[in-house]
Motif scaffolding. Structure first.
Motif, PDB file in Angstrom:
ATOM      1  N   ILE A  35       0.843  -1.202   0.000  1.00 41.99           N
ATOM      2  CA  ILE A  35       0.000   0.000   0.000  1.00 41.99           C
ATOM      3  C   ILE A  35       0.872   1.244   0.000  1.00 41.99           C
ATOM      4  CG2 ILE A  35      -1.640   1.357   1.379  1.00 41.99           C
ATOM      5  CD1 ILE A  35      -2.866  -1.364   2.227  1.00 41.99           C
ATOM      6  N   ALA A  36       1.931   1.248   0.809  1.00 40.09           N
ATOM      7  CA  ALA A  36       2.857   2.382   0.830  1.00 40.09           C
ATOM      8  C   ALA A  36       3.480   2.582  -0.547  1.00 40.09           C
ATOM      9  CB  ALA A  36       3.940   2.157   1.892  1.00 40.09           C
ATOM     10  N   GLN A  37       3.839   1.484  -1.212  1.00 42.10           N
ATOM     11  CA  GLN A  37       4.438   1.595  -2.546  1.00 42.10           C
ATOM     12  C   GLN A  37       3.427   2.158  -3.548  1.00 42.10           C
ATOM     13  OE1 GLN A  37       7.780   0.874  -3.470  1.00 42.10           O
ATOM     14  NE2 GLN A  37       7.069   2.078  -5.206  1.00 42.10           N
ATOM     15  N   ALA A  38       2.187   1.701  -3.473  1.00 40.67           N
ATOM     16  CA  ALA A  38       1.149   2.219  -4.377  1.00 40.67           C
ATOM     17  C   ALA A  38       0.943   3.708  -4.162  1.00 40.67           C
ATOM     18  CB  ALA A  38      -0.160   1.460  -4.156  1.00 40.67           C
ATOM     19  N   LEU A  39       0.971   4.139  -2.909  1.00 36.35           N
ATOM     20  CA  LEU A  39       0.811   5.567  -2.621  1.00 36.35           C
ATOM     21  C   LEU A  39       2.017   6.380  -3.088  1.00 36.35           C
ATOM     22  CD1 LEU A  39      -0.879   5.277   0.893  1.00 36.35           C
ATOM     23  CD2 LEU A  39      -1.954   6.015  -1.261  1.00 36.35           C
ATOM     24  N   ARG A  40       3.225   5.816  -2.969  1.00 35.70           N
ATOM     25  CA  ARG A  40       4.422   6.501  -3.483  1.00 35.70           C
ATOM     26  C   ARG A  40       4.359   6.617  -5.011  1.00 35.70           C
ATOM     27  NH1 ARG A  40       6.958   3.623   0.593  1.00 35.70           N
ATOM     28  NH2 ARG A  40       7.550   1.925  -0.796  1.00 35.70           N
ATOM     29  N   ASP A  41       3.952   5.523  -5.652  1.00 36.75           N
ATOM     30  CA  ASP A  41       3.835   5.549  -7.117  1.00 36.75           C
ATOM     31  C   ASP A  41       2.797   6.574  -7.555  1.00 36.75           C
ATOM     32  OD1 ASP A  41       5.731   3.525  -7.196  1.00 36.75           O
ATOM     33  OD2 ASP A  41       4.280   1.926  -7.600  1.00 36.75           O
ATOM     34  N   ALA A  42       1.678   6.645  -6.831  1.00 35.60           N
ATOM     35  CA  ALA A  42       0.640   7.627  -7.141  1.00 35.60           C
ATOM     36  C   ALA A  42       1.188   9.041  -6.983  1.00 35.60           C
ATOM     37  CB  ALA A  42      -0.584   7.411  -6.251  1.00 35.60           C
ATOM     38  N   ARG A  43       1.952   9.255  -5.912  1.00 34.81           N
ATOM     39  CA  ARG A  43       2.571  10.569  -5.685  1.00 34.81           C
ATOM     40  C   ARG A  43       3.510  10.926  -6.834  1.00 34.81           C
ATOM     41  NH1 ARG A  43       6.517  10.095  -1.297  1.00 34.81           N
ATOM     42  NH2 ARG A  43       7.745   9.395  -3.057  1.00 34.81           N
ATOM     43  N   ASP A  44       4.285   9.940  -7.281  1.00 38.51           N
ATOM     44  CA  ASP A  44       5.214  10.184  -8.388  1.00 38.51           C
ATOM     45  C   ASP A  44       4.468  10.547  -9.676  1.00 38.51           C
ATOM     46  OD1 ASP A  44       7.260   9.626  -6.628  1.00 38.51           O
ATOM     47  OD2 ASP A  44       7.639   7.601  -7.429  1.00 38.51           O
ATOM     48  N   GLU A  45       3.226  10.100  -9.766  1.00 39.65           N
ATOM     49  CA  GLU A  45       2.385  10.419 -10.927  1.00 39.65           C
ATOM     50  C   GLU A  45       1.585  11.705 -10.706  1.00 39.65           C
ATOM     51  OE1 GLU A  45       2.290   8.785 -13.919  1.00 39.65           O
ATOM     52  OE2 GLU A  45       3.984   7.625 -13.140  1.00 39.65           O
ATOM     53  N   GLY A  46       1.818  12.368  -9.579  1.00 37.51           N
ATOM     54  CA  GLY A  46       1.161  13.647  -9.314  1.00 37.51           C
ATOM     55  C   GLY A  46      -0.128  13.557  -8.527  1.00 37.51           C
ATOM     56  N   LEU A  47      -0.399  12.412  -7.919  1.00 31.60           N
ATOM     57  CA  LEU A  47      -1.628  12.218  -7.148  1.00 31.60           C
ATOM     58  C   LEU A  47      -1.288  12.238  -5.657  1.00 31.60           C
ATOM     59  CD1 LEU A  47      -4.658  11.591  -7.738  1.00 31.60           C
ATOM     60  CD2 LEU A  47      -4.074   9.175  -7.570  1.00 31.60           C
ATOM     61  N   THR A  48      -1.754  13.243  -4.936  1.00 30.84           N
ATOM     62  CA  THR A  48      -1.442  13.369  -3.512  1.00 30.84           C
ATOM     63  C   THR A  48      -2.289  12.406  -2.693  1.00 30.84           C
ATOM     64  OG1 THR A  48      -3.129  15.045  -3.077  1.00 30.84           O
ATOM     65  CG2 THR A  48      -0.958  15.832  -3.837  1.00 30.84           C
ATOM     66  N   ARG A  49      -1.887  12.200  -1.458  1.00 35.00           N
ATOM     67  CA  ARG A  49      -2.679  11.352  -0.570  1.00 35.00           C
ATOM     68  C   ARG A  49      -4.057  11.951  -0.325  1.00 35.00           C
ATOM     69  NH1 ARG A  49       0.792   7.733   3.644  1.00 35.00           N
ATOM     70  NH2 ARG A  49       2.337   7.085   2.123  1.00 35.00           N
ATOM     71  N   ALA A  50      -4.120  13.281  -0.274  1.00 35.21           N
ATOM     72  CA  ALA A  50      -5.426  13.939  -0.104  1.00 35.21           C
ATOM     73  C   ALA A  50      -6.340  13.612  -1.281  1.00 35.21           C
ATOM     74  CB  ALA A  50      -5.242  15.447   0.033  1.00 35.21           C
ATOM     75  N   GLU A  51      -5.784  13.610  -2.483  1.00 30.47           N
ATOM     76  CA  GLU A  51      -6.579  13.278  -3.670  1.00 30.47           C
ATOM     77  C   GLU A  51      -6.976  11.808  -3.677  1.00 30.47           C
ATOM     78  OE1 GLU A  51      -4.882  16.483  -6.913  1.00 30.47           O
ATOM     79  OE2 GLU A  51      -3.609  14.765  -6.360  1.00 30.47           O
TER      80      GLU A  51
END
Length: 147
Positions: A35-51
């Motif tokens: 889950i942490a990796q998926a959230l990091r990958d999302a962040r790298d794609e410009g998607l914040t945790r808030a989003e």
């Protein structure tokens, strides 16, 4: 201008994170790491945790906060495990299809892209046809030796 023939990499057929991402240890720890990796990958794609949290709220129709995401992705937070529907929502919202390979991987199975399923089935049919032809040749040879 010549292409390096050794530079070619086959397409990734299986969906999932590598063993170095999943790691070892408890099931809870492995889930938190992916889950942490998926959230990091999302962040790298410009998607914040808030989003991501907002997307999950909309998808699930219930409250999901950044703090909840932090707990789901923390190996130290044993009291907060991601529910299955939220796991599915996380895949949907982040696009992290690699998450889908985790559960089957725990049972020695692999998730593949749908486009490869027909190729695999075709290859299995080819193997079966070759086996049947070999059996037929054996029977024909036995029949000829009896004459």
């Amino acid at each position: 201008m010549t292409k390096d023939l050794f530079d070619w990499q086959p397409p990734q057929v299986a969906v999932g994170y590598s063993a170095d991402v999943i790691g070892r240890g408890t099931l809870d720890g492995k889930i938190a790491r992916i889950i942490a990796q998926a959230l990091r990958d999302a962040r790298d794609e410009g998607l914040t945790r808030a989003e991501v949290a907002r997307g999950l709220r909309e998808y699930l129709g219930r409250p999901v906060t950044e703090a909840t995401l932090n707990k789901w992705s923390s190996q130290g937070s044993e009291d907060h495990r991601i529910p299955l529907d939220a796991f599915i929502g996380l895949v949907k919202v982040t696009g992290a299809q690699e998450l889908l390979g985790f559960v089957p991987g725990e049972f020695g199975l692999t998730v593949i892209e749908a486009e490869y399923a027909q190729m695999i089935e075709e290859r299995l049919l080819d193997d079966h046809i070759e086996e049947m032809q070999a059996r037929r040749q054996v029977l024909a040879a036995k029949r000829k030796t009896r004459r």
